[in-house]
Scaffold this motif. Structure first.
Motif, PDB file in Angstrom:
ATOM      1  N   PHE A  78       0.817  -1.205   0.000  1.00  0.00           N
ATOM      2  CA  PHE A  78       0.000   0.000   0.000  1.00  0.00           C
ATOM      3  C   PHE A  78       0.857   1.264   0.000  1.00  0.00           C
ATOM      4  O   PHE A  78       0.324   2.368  -0.099  1.00  0.00           O
ATOM      5  N   ASN A  79       2.185   1.110   0.141  1.00  0.00           N
ATOM      6  CA  ASN A  79       3.102   2.243   0.193  1.00  0.00           C
ATOM      7  C   ASN A  79       2.630   3.328   1.161  1.00  0.00           C
ATOM      8  O   ASN A  79       2.673   4.526   0.861  1.00  0.00           O
ATOM      9  N   ASP A  83      -1.699   8.531   4.802  1.00  0.00           N
ATOM     10  CA  ASP A  83      -2.098   7.198   4.331  1.00  0.00           C
ATOM     11  C   ASP A  83      -2.872   6.414   5.389  1.00  0.00           C
ATOM     12  O   ASP A  83      -3.588   5.480   5.058  1.00  0.00           O
ATOM     13  N   TYR A  84      -2.699   6.800   6.661  1.00  0.00           N
ATOM     14  CA  TYR A  84      -3.222   5.971   7.745  1.00  0.00           C
ATOM     15  C   TYR A  84      -4.730   5.824   7.720  1.00  0.00           C
ATOM     16  O   TYR A  84      -5.264   4.800   8.118  1.00  0.00           O
ATOM     17  N   ALA A 106       5.326  -3.546  11.300  1.00  0.00           N
ATOM     18  CA  ALA A 106       6.129  -2.918  10.249  1.00  0.00           C
ATOM     19  C   ALA A 106       6.617  -3.964   9.253  1.00  0.00           C
ATOM     20  O   ALA A 106       7.098  -5.031   9.639  1.00  0.00           O
ATOM     21  N   THR A 107       6.514  -3.661   7.986  1.00  0.00           N
ATOM     22  CA  THR A 107       6.945  -4.588   6.934  1.00  0.00           C
ATOM     23  C   THR A 107       8.033  -4.000   6.049  1.00  0.00           C
ATOM     24  O   THR A 107       8.555  -4.700   5.183  1.00  0.00           O
ATOM     25  N   TRP A 108       8.371  -2.748   6.244  1.00  0.00           N
ATOM     26  CA  TRP A 108       9.357  -2.112   5.379  1.00  0.00           C
ATOM     27  C   TRP A 108      10.561  -1.656   6.189  1.00  0.00           C
ATOM     28  O   TRP A 108      10.442  -1.248   7.336  1.00  0.00           O
ATOM     29  N   GLY A 156       6.226   2.220   9.300  1.00  0.00           N
ATOM     30  CA  GLY A 156       6.817   1.086   8.595  1.00  0.00           C
ATOM     31  C   GLY A 156       5.826   0.073   8.073  1.00  0.00           C
ATOM     32  O   GLY A 156       6.221  -0.890   7.417  1.00  0.00           O
ATOM     33  N   ARG A 157       4.513   0.250   8.341  1.00  0.00           N
ATOM     34  CA  ARG A 157       3.533  -0.748   7.928  1.00  0.00           C
ATOM     35  C   ARG A 157       3.042  -0.427   6.519  1.00  0.00           C
ATOM     36  O   ARG A 157       1.897  -0.045   6.292  1.00  0.00           O
ATOM     37  N   LEU A 158       3.948  -0.635   5.549  1.00  0.00           N
ATOM     38  CA  LEU A 158       3.614  -0.322   4.158  1.00  0.00           C
ATOM     39  C   LEU A 158       2.699  -1.373   3.541  1.00  0.00           C
ATOM     40  O   LEU A 158       1.887  -1.067   2.668  1.00  0.00           O
ATOM     41  N   ASP A 159       2.859  -2.631   3.956  1.00  0.00           N
ATOM     42  CA  ASP A 159       2.085  -3.725   3.366  1.00  0.00           C
ATOM     43  C   ASP A 159       0.877  -4.018   4.249  1.00  0.00           C
ATOM     44  O   ASP A 159       0.997  -4.106   5.475  1.00  0.00           O
TER      45      ASP A 159
END
Length: 324
Positions: free
Chosen positions: A231-232, A238-239, A263-265, A276-279
């Motif tokens: 989701f970048n 974005d939240y 967090a995934t990034w 950090g939770r891009l995905d």
């Protein structure tokens, strides 16, 4: 009124062992026959809860050795105690696509999008691919009654595959696979594999993209589904996009918003900004049961030397289990 962009209709493909090639399966040509058969089944069978597992992974097209890393990531996914029913991959380059299609494990056990040609990979550095386990998905009508060993019984039937064109700085799209649950002819759920626009200056695109994707889940004839991938989500703006579009964020539903482990990034990096939770995995009409981040380095073998540990990608993978 939000439009869902242009649809490029595709097919899923299965490996034909008699001719040793990937062969597209004509999903829509068989639709009337499928509907007739399933209608007869649904009159006599009781609707069961079905559990499906999904792994989503941005495999990083730009770091070194993308093909080797993709093979190791695939091995990491498949060599678990139970491999997932659905695999969403992002940043798949043409070379990685070719290696995936040539992988014996994929040929033996998965239905794959974009196997018959690489049209979706033209004029872009990478694209998305979706793999469906043949243990849970089938094109055969008779096997709708089979599968007693599967939780809930029976197999899902893919109905159609499409790519939804999105407003995008980077020519991003959404890869959609419609599926019909066992014994239910008039119920369709949609699996949407996404890689939203990157970087800080494209928040307005991501906002439009999420609005369109939520609309796609609400199209007539669709009973909901899952949107998963990169989701970048790199800015505070974005939240709120998942909530704004009245979708369920699986991580928040199961772990809450304050949990720091999502967090995934930035693999191996301790982040303090909470971004950090891009995905993510967002859903409608489904219920999240489990979700976890797949961290850790991978070992890259070197002939005559000790293996070296490297990050598999700049993203971790996400594994989510949900029920229909």
């Amino acid at each position: 009124m939000v439009t869902n962009g242009n649809r490029l209709w595709r097919t899923l493909s299965a490996f034909n062992h008699s001719t040793r090639r990937w062969a597209p399966i004509p999903l829509r040509n068989a639709q009337s026959q499928v509907t007739q058969k399933l209608s007869l089944i649904s009159q006599t069978d009781t609707l069961r809860t079905q559990r499906l597992s999904l792994v989503s992974w941005n495999i990083d097209a730009f770091s070194s050795r993308p093909v080797s890393r993709a093979k190791l990531i695939l091995g990491h996914i498949l060599e678990r105690t139970k491999s997932p029913d659905i695999i969403f991959l992002q940043e798949v380059t043409p070379d990685v696509r070719a290696s995936l299609l040539d992988d014996a494990r994929v040929r033996a056990a998965f239905l794959v999008t974009d196997a018959e040609d690489q049209m979706s990979f033209e004029d872009v550095p990478f694209a998305t691919m979706t793999l469906l386990s043949s243990a849970r998905f089938t094109f055969g009508l008779d096997s709708q009654k089979e599968g007693d060993e599967i939780e809930g019984g029976g197999k899902f039937m893919p109905r159609c595959v499409s790519r939804v064109t999105l407003p995008s700085k980077y020519k991003r799209d959404a890869l959609c696979v419609d599926i019909i649950p066992p014994t239910v002819s008039d119920t369709v759920f949609r699996l949407i594999n996404v890689h939203l626009d990157s970087l800080w200056d494209t928040l307005h695109y991501r906002s439009q993209q999420m609005e369109i994707l939520a609309h796609v889940l609400r199209e007539p004839g669709c009973n909901g589904g899952v949107i998963a991938g990169d989701f970048n989500a790199i800015s505070p703006g974005d939240y709120g996009l998942v909530d704004k579009n009245e979708l369920v964020d699986a991580w928040v539903a199961l772990h809450g918003r304050a949990n720091p482990d999502g967090a995934t990034w930035g693999v191996g990096v301790k982040r303090r900004d909470g971004l950090g939770r891009l995905d993510k995995v967002a859903m409608m009409g489904l219920r999240a049961k489990e979700i976890e981040v797949r961290p850790g380095p991978i070992e890259v073998p070197r002939p005559g030397e000790k293996p070296v540990e490297i990050p598999w990608s700049d993203h971790c993978g996400l594994r989510c289990t949900f029920t229909i």
